[in-house]
Write an enzyme that holds these catalytic residues in place. Sequence first.
Site, PDB file in Angstrom:
ATOM      1  N   ASP A 167     -14.892  -4.164  -0.528  1.00 34.42           N
ATOM      2  CA  ASP A 167     -14.763  -3.974   0.823  1.00 34.42           C
ATOM      3  C   ASP A 167     -16.135  -3.656   1.360  1.00 34.42           C
ATOM      4  O   ASP A 167     -16.689  -2.782   1.402  1.00 34.42           O
ATOM      5  CB  ASP A 167     -14.228  -2.333   0.713  1.00 34.42           C
ATOM      6  CG  ASP A 167     -12.741  -2.367  -0.502  1.00 34.42           C
ATOM      7  OD1 ASP A 167     -12.051  -3.475  -0.036  1.00 34.42           O
ATOM      8  OD2 ASP A 167     -12.114  -1.247  -0.179  1.00 34.42           O
ATOM      9  N   ASP A 227       0.667  -1.344  -0.154  1.00 35.35           N
ATOM     10  CA  ASP A 227       0.038   0.071   0.279  1.00 35.35           C
ATOM     11  C   ASP A 227       0.974   1.049   0.029  1.00 35.35           C
ATOM     12  O   ASP A 227       1.987   0.896   0.405  1.00 35.35           O
ATOM     13  CB  ASP A 227      -1.068   0.309   0.833  1.00 35.35           C
ATOM     14  CG  ASP A 227      -1.565  -0.833   1.329  1.00 35.35           C
ATOM     15  OD1 ASP A 227      -2.096  -1.845   0.428  1.00 35.35           O
ATOM     16  OD2 ASP A 227      -2.347  -1.333   1.964  1.00 35.35           O
TER      17      ASP A 227
END
Length: 238
Positions: free
Chosen positions: A129, A8
């Site tokens: 998500d 990330d």
Amino acid sequence: MVILPAIDIIDGKPVRLYKGDFATAEQVADDALQTARRFAAAGATWIHLVDLDGSLQKRRVNSDTILAVARETELNVEIGGGLRTMEDIAFYAENGIRRMILGSVALKDPVLVKEAVKAFGDRIAVGIDAKDEYVAAEGWTEQSGIHYIELAKGMEAVGVRTVIYTDISRDGTLTGPNIEQLVRLNEAVSCNIVASGGVTDINDIIALRTHGLYGAICGKSIYKGTLDLKEAIEKSRE
């Protein structure tokens, strides 16, 4: 099963978050490219990159870092974060990225997903998500009333072949993936399901493989040393 080590990215640097909270960002390595090279040396064939700045700013931000990984390694790169237009998708597709992940836009603009699948086929994945089983968007800052399986079925209907599912409550927590929700999703659609969030150790990898998941994204567990990437890759192939 495919193991996808994760990087990330904020300001070009590898970080990890706790339950998607940007205020918890912790830098976990000095350089994304060198980290990717270490993953490749351990036997990885895929890598999962997320442009966290892009997620918030709704545009490509860390594309130079992402393209360097694609250019300087032999890893198959999948990228999520900041892909909001066909131009964004085409930019990555034309610059060596193997798979582009559509997240918030899948919830808000399913027509774009359909167009992207028509243009790029199985190189398009959708990231779903969810918190308490309901889909969140915009870097997890917005909650919707759409159930994660409902969205997955809609994506399957427009031709999406790969779905990456994250239970936000597990992400970055090292508490194990939400096997129950992943299995329900895997049974509900024909898409390849990639587990994301909570993977902690080799037992999680074995469990996901046993339940027939297509892939597993591993981030914090690798950086914290609770999961050995080389061992995970070996176990995933048994």
